[in-house]
Write a protein that holds these residues in place. Structure first.
Motif, PDB file in Angstrom:
ATOM      1  N   ARG A  34       0.827  -1.210   0.000  1.00 16.01           N
ATOM      2  CA  ARG A  34       0.000   0.000   0.000  1.00 16.01           C
ATOM      3  C   ARG A  34       0.866   1.266   0.000  1.00 16.01           C
ATOM      4  O   ARG A  34       0.520   2.243  -0.668  1.00 16.01           O
ATOM      5  CB  ARG A  34      -0.955   0.015   1.198  1.00 16.01           C
ATOM      6  CG  ARG A  34      -2.016  -1.056   1.157  1.00 16.01           C
ATOM      7  CD  ARG A  34      -2.969  -0.941  -0.004  1.00 16.01           C
ATOM      8  NE  ARG A  34      -3.679   0.319   0.085  1.00 16.01           N
ATOM      9  CZ  ARG A  34      -4.178   0.959  -0.951  1.00 16.01           C
ATOM     10  NH1 ARG A  34      -4.063   0.470  -2.160  1.00 16.01           N
ATOM     11  NH2 ARG A  34      -4.806   2.101  -0.802  1.00 16.01           N
ATOM     12  N   LEU A  35       1.949   1.252   0.745  1.00 20.22           N
ATOM     13  CA  LEU A  35       2.843   2.403   0.729  1.00 20.22           C
ATOM     14  C   LEU A  35       3.378   2.641  -0.684  1.00 20.22           C
ATOM     15  O   LEU A  35       3.371   3.772  -1.175  1.00 20.22           O
ATOM     16  CB  LEU A  35       4.005   2.204   1.709  1.00 20.22           C
ATOM     17  CG  LEU A  35       3.690   2.359   3.187  1.00 20.22           C
ATOM     18  CD1 LEU A  35       4.852   1.853   4.033  1.00 20.22           C
ATOM     19  CD2 LEU A  35       3.357   3.805   3.528  1.00 20.22           C
ATOM     20  N   ALA A  36       3.829   1.591  -1.328  1.00 17.37           N
ATOM     21  CA  ALA A  36       4.368   1.721  -2.689  1.00 17.37           C
ATOM     22  C   ALA A  36       3.293   2.178  -3.676  1.00 17.37           C
ATOM     23  O   ALA A  36       3.543   3.041  -4.521  1.00 17.37           O
ATOM     24  CB  ALA A  36       4.980   0.404  -3.139  1.00 17.37           C
ATOM     25  N   GLU A  37       2.105   1.620  -3.571  1.00  8.13           N
ATOM     26  CA  GLU A  37       1.013   1.962  -4.492  1.00  8.13           C
ATOM     27  C   GLU A  37       0.537   3.401  -4.339  1.00  8.13           C
ATOM     28  O   GLU A  37       0.046   3.994  -5.301  1.00  8.13           O
ATOM     29  CB  GLU A  37      -0.178   1.030  -4.276  1.00  8.13           C
ATOM     30  CG  GLU A  37       0.027  -0.370  -4.784  1.00  8.13           C
ATOM     31  CD  GLU A  37      -1.160  -1.268  -4.519  1.00  8.13           C
ATOM     32  OE1 GLU A  37      -1.195  -2.350  -5.133  1.00  8.13           O
ATOM     33  OE2 GLU A  37      -2.050  -0.922  -3.703  1.00  8.13           O
TER      34      GLU A  37
ATOM     35  N   GLY B 156       2.419   5.962  -3.633  1.00  7.68           N
ATOM     36  CA  GLY B 156       3.487   6.906  -3.907  1.00  7.68           C
ATOM     37  C   GLY B 156       4.487   7.091  -2.787  1.00  7.68           C
ATOM     38  O   GLY B 156       5.356   7.947  -2.877  1.00  7.68           O
ATOM     39  N   HIS B 157       4.391   6.306  -1.749  1.00  4.08           N
ATOM     40  CA  HIS B 157       5.327   6.393  -0.628  1.00  4.08           C
ATOM     41  C   HIS B 157       6.393   5.304  -0.766  1.00  4.08           C
ATOM     42  O   HIS B 157       6.573   4.467   0.105  1.00  4.08           O
ATOM     43  CB  HIS B 157       4.578   6.250   0.703  1.00  4.08           C
ATOM     44  CG  HIS B 157       3.577   7.315   0.950  1.00  4.08           C
ATOM     45  ND1 HIS B 157       2.250   7.176   0.625  1.00  4.08           N
ATOM     46  CD2 HIS B 157       3.722   8.561   1.469  1.00  4.08           C
ATOM     47  CE1 HIS B 157       1.607   8.273   0.949  1.00  4.08           C
ATOM     48  NE2 HIS B 157       2.473   9.136   1.461  1.00  4.08           N
ATOM     49  N   ARG B 158       7.103   5.349  -1.871  1.00  2.00           N
ATOM     50  CA  ARG B 158       8.073   4.291  -2.173  1.00  2.00           C
ATOM     51  C   ARG B 158       9.255   4.269  -1.202  1.00  2.00           C
ATOM     52  O   ARG B 158       9.753   3.206  -0.844  1.00  2.00           O
ATOM     53  CB  ARG B 158       8.541   4.424  -3.609  1.00  2.00           C
ATOM     54  CG  ARG B 158       7.464   3.981  -4.589  1.00  2.00           C
ATOM     55  CD  ARG B 158       7.922   4.100  -6.035  1.00  2.00           C
ATOM     56  NE  ARG B 158       6.988   3.485  -6.959  1.00  2.00           N
ATOM     57  CZ  ARG B 158       5.800   3.977  -7.288  1.00  2.00           C
ATOM     58  NH1 ARG B 158       5.378   5.099  -6.723  1.00  2.00           N
ATOM     59  NH2 ARG B 158       5.019   3.361  -8.149  1.00  2.00           N
ATOM     60  N   VAL B 159       9.703   5.418  -0.769  1.00  2.00           N
ATOM     61  CA  VAL B 159      10.813   5.469   0.192  1.00  2.00           C
ATOM     62  C   VAL B 159      10.382   4.833   1.507  1.00  2.00           C
ATOM     63  O   VAL B 159      11.128   4.044   2.100  1.00  2.00           O
ATOM     64  CB  VAL B 159      11.302   6.927   0.406  1.00  2.00           C
ATOM     65  CG1 VAL B 159      12.297   7.012   1.545  1.00  2.00           C
ATOM     66  CG2 VAL B 159      11.897   7.481  -0.887  1.00  2.00           C
ATOM     67  N   GLN B 160       9.169   5.152   1.958  1.00  3.92           N
ATOM     68  CA  GLN B 160       8.659   4.556   3.191  1.00  3.92           C
ATOM     69  C   GLN B 160       8.454   3.049   3.033  1.00  3.92           C
ATOM     70  O   GLN B 160       8.686   2.291   3.974  1.00  3.92           O
ATOM     71  CB  GLN B 160       7.341   5.215   3.628  1.00  3.92           C
ATOM     72  CG  GLN B 160       7.503   6.622   4.124  1.00  3.92           C
ATOM     73  CD  GLN B 160       7.310   7.657   3.013  1.00  3.92           C
ATOM     74  OE1 GLN B 160       7.506   7.386   1.834  1.00  3.92           O
ATOM     75  NE2 GLN B 160       6.944   8.863   3.401  1.00  3.92           N
ATOM     76  N   ALA B 161       8.037   2.612   1.850  1.00  2.38           N
ATOM     77  CA  ALA B 161       7.868   1.178   1.597  1.00  2.38           C
ATOM     78  C   ALA B 161       9.213   0.464   1.708  1.00  2.38           C
ATOM     79  O   ALA B 161       9.326  -0.584   2.361  1.00  2.38           O
ATOM     80  CB  ALA B 161       7.247   0.945   0.221  1.00  2.38           C
ATOM     81  N   ALA B 162      10.232   1.030   1.084  1.00  5.71           N
ATOM     82  CA  ALA B 162      11.569   0.434   1.160  1.00  5.71           C
ATOM     83  C   ALA B 162      12.097   0.474   2.592  1.00  5.71           C
ATOM     84  O   ALA B 162      12.696  -0.498   3.066  1.00  5.71           O
ATOM     85  CB  ALA B 162      12.529   1.165   0.219  1.00  5.71           C
ATOM     86  N   ALA B 163      11.840   1.575   3.287  1.00  2.00           N
ATOM     87  CA  ALA B 163      12.276   1.683   4.680  1.00  2.00           C
ATOM     88  C   ALA B 163      11.554   0.663   5.550  1.00  2.00           C
ATOM     89  O   ALA B 163      12.157   0.080   6.459  1.00  2.00           O
ATOM     90  CB  ALA B 163      12.026   3.095   5.207  1.00  2.00           C
ATOM     91  N   ASN B 164      10.281   0.429   5.282  1.00  2.56           N
ATOM     92  CA  ASN B 164       9.530  -0.571   6.041  1.00  2.56           C
ATOM     93  C   ASN B 164      10.156  -1.945   5.896  1.00  2.56           C
ATOM     94  O   ASN B 164      10.307  -2.679   6.872  1.00  2.56           O
ATOM     95  CB  ASN B 164       8.065  -0.589   5.606  1.00  2.56           C
ATOM     96  CG  ASN B 164       7.208  -1.462   6.479  1.00  2.56           C
ATOM     97  OD1 ASN B 164       7.391  -1.538   7.691  1.00  2.56           O
ATOM     98  ND2 ASN B 164       6.271  -2.149   5.865  1.00  2.56           N
ATOM     99  N   VAL B 165      10.519  -2.292   4.676  1.00  6.98           N
ATOM    100  CA  VAL B 165      11.167  -3.588   4.442  1.00  6.98           C
ATOM    101  C   VAL B 165      12.501  -3.651   5.185  1.00  6.98           C
ATOM    102  O   VAL B 165      12.776  -4.606   5.918  1.00  6.98           O
ATOM    103  CB  VAL B 165      11.366  -3.852   2.932  1.00  6.98           C
ATOM    104  CG1 VAL B 165      12.210  -5.092   2.701  1.00  6.98           C
ATOM    105  CG2 VAL B 165      10.007  -3.993   2.238  1.00  6.98           C
ATOM    106  N   ALA B 166      13.315  -2.638   5.018  1.00  4.14           N
ATOM    107  CA  ALA B 166      14.648  -2.633   5.636  1.00  4.14           C
ATOM    108  C   ALA B 166      14.567  -2.644   7.164  1.00  4.14           C
ATOM    109  O   ALA B 166      15.229  -3.446   7.824  1.00  4.14           O
ATOM    110  CB  ALA B 166      15.443  -1.420   5.154  1.00  4.14           C
TER     111      ALA B 166
END
Length: 124
Positions: free
Chosen positions: A87-90, A92-102
């Motif tokens: 949902r973050l990636a979809e 437009g919060h791609r940085v937050q999506a990547a940060a969530n994974v990391a």
């Protein structure tokens, strides 16, 4: 009897996950899923410590079923982590999506190792 231990643990873990997520998320005015990160890291720490305790002979297999499979299984959530990342990636919060994974992977694995190390110090 084993399934009863799992059910009892899950009956505590599921509402604990929901309530913890709500409390943590309410304290942050951000789209980042801090509540899910918190429950996953806490569950990883508990499971790491429990695994270390079982390996040291300080905890029983019944406790592992109750706390490890039941409580931690219901407390932690890979599906919500995946959904929130998507949902973050979809949105437009791609940085937050990547940060969530990391953050989720590093903190979760680190917490599991820390829990096991604490158990080793405590029961070795």
């Amino acid at each position: 009897m084993n399934w009863v231990l799992v059910v009892v643990g899950a009956a505590v873990g599921a509402p604990l996950r929901y309530l913890t997520d709500r409390v943590v998320q309410a304290r942050h005015g951000t789209v980042f899923p801090w509540g899910t990160v918190a429950v996953n890291v806490a569950g990883s720490l508990v499971l790491g410590a429990l695994t270390g305790a079982v390996a040291a002979g300080a905890a029983s297999s019944d406790l592992a079923l109750l706390v490890g499979t039941g409580l931690c299984g219901a407390l932690t959530t890979y599906s919500t982590f995946s959904y929130e990342t998507m949902r973050l990636a979809e949105t437009g919060h791609r940085v937050q999506a990547a940060a969530n994974v990391a953050v989720s992977l590093a903190a979760g694995i680190g917490a599991a190792f820390a829990g096991a190390a604490l158990a080793d110090v405590w029961w070795a």
